[in-house]
Design an enzyme around this catalytic site. Sequence first.
Site, short mmCIF file in Angstrom:
data_model
loop_
_atom_site.label_atom_id
_atom_site.label_comp_id
_atom_site.label_asym_id
_atom_site.label_seq_id
_atom_site.Cartn_x
_atom_site.Cartn_y
_atom_site.Cartn_z
N HIS A 47 -2.42 7.92 6.75
CA HIS A 47 -1.38 8.75 6.13
C HIS A 47 -1.96 10.05 5.58
O HIS A 47 -1.31 11.10 5.63
CB HIS A 47 -0.71 8.00 4.96
CG HIS A 47 0.37 7.05 5.38
ND1 HIS A 47 1.51 7.46 6.04
CD2 HIS A 47 0.51 5.72 5.19
CE1 HIS A 47 2.30 6.40 6.24
NE2 HIS A 47 1.71 5.33 5.74
N GLY B 175 0.82 -1.20 0.00
CA GLY B 175 0.00 0.00 0.00
C GLY B 175 0.86 1.25 0.00
O GLY B 175 2.00 1.22 0.49
N GLN C 6 2.96 9.93 1.27
CA GLN C 6 4.29 9.34 1.39
C GLN C 6 5.22 9.71 0.24
O GLN C 6 6.43 9.56 0.35
CB GLN C 6 4.18 7.80 1.45
CG GLN C 6 3.52 7.31 2.73
CD GLN C 6 3.35 5.80 2.68
OE1 GLN C 6 2.36 5.31 2.16
NE2 GLN C 6 4.31 5.07 3.20
N HIS D 235 -4.66 1.89 7.46
CA HIS D 235 -3.28 2.37 7.57
C HIS D 235 -3.01 3.48 6.55
O HIS D 235 -2.48 4.54 6.89
CB HIS D 235 -2.32 1.18 7.36
CG HIS D 235 -0.87 1.53 7.33
ND1 HIS D 235 0.05 1.01 8.22
CD2 HIS D 235 -0.15 2.33 6.49
CE1 HIS D 235 1.25 1.50 7.94
NE2 HIS D 235 1.17 2.29 6.89
N GLU D 236 -3.41 3.24 5.30
CA GLU D 236 -3.15 4.23 4.24
C GLU D 236 -4.01 5.48 4.44
O GLU D 236 -3.55 6.60 4.19
CB GLU D 236 -3.39 3.63 2.85
CG GLU D 236 -2.56 2.41 2.50
CD GLU D 236 -1.06 2.59 2.74
OE1 GLU D 236 -0.56 3.73 2.66
OE2 GLU D 236 -0.39 1.59 3.02
N CYS E 275 5.54 -0.25 7.23
CA CYS E 275 5.24 0.93 6.41
C CYS E 275 6.46 1.25 5.56
O CYS E 275 7.59 1.20 6.06
CB CYS E 275 4.91 2.10 7.33
SG CYS E 275 4.55 3.63 6.46
N LEU E 276 6.23 1.57 4.29
CA LEU E 276 7.36 1.91 3.41
C LEU E 276 8.10 3.16 3.89
O LEU E 276 9.24 3.38 3.52
CB LEU E 276 6.87 2.10 1.97
CG LEU E 276 6.37 0.83 1.28
CD1 LEU E 276 5.81 1.16 -0.10
CD2 LEU E 276 7.49 -0.19 1.16
NI NI Z 1 2.47 3.41 5.69
#
Ligand code: NI
Length: 167
Positions: free
Chosen positions: A137, A46, A51, A133-134, A91-92
């Site tokens: 962000h 995701g 991000q 989660h996304e 998380c990236l």
């Molecule tokens: Ni994330």
Amino acid sequence: MALLTILEYPDPRLRKVAVPVTAFGPEVAKLVRDMAETMYAAPGVGLAATQVDVHKRVIVIDISDSKDDLLVLVNPEIAAAEGEAECEEGCLSVPGYYDKVTRAARITVKARNEHGEPIERTAEGLLAVCIQHEMDHLVGKMFVDYLSPLKRARLTAKQRKKQRLAS
Ligand code: NI
């Protein structure tokens, strides 16, 4: 298509609040393609526009093993949520760190796709976790915010040290 640079915690730009998409044209389509390519290359399941330092309410998700089931959510809103489930998240923007977070077990999300068409999905399990989660962000919130202050402080120090060494 282009690979986008993913911001890493504790970059303050990850705290910006995204604005809704109001025009569905080539710009949004390109953003979605680039975000998907960036997510697949990372690799991740995701990615939120926040991000990649684009502060619009756009997320891409693909939890399939075959990486051919892209879910695009533009202007997502949670229409219903029930239950509680704990899941280990990563998380990236926080590479290599995983921890348990409790979220709603089942959600219904209303959004638009990259063409502006309305979509509605009910999700549970990993997909429900990923969507929540996304969506966090997009309001400048990260999964590490759910951790204890001590854990978060340790992680912040570690990330700052890593970023000093890299710059
Ligand atoms: Ni994330």
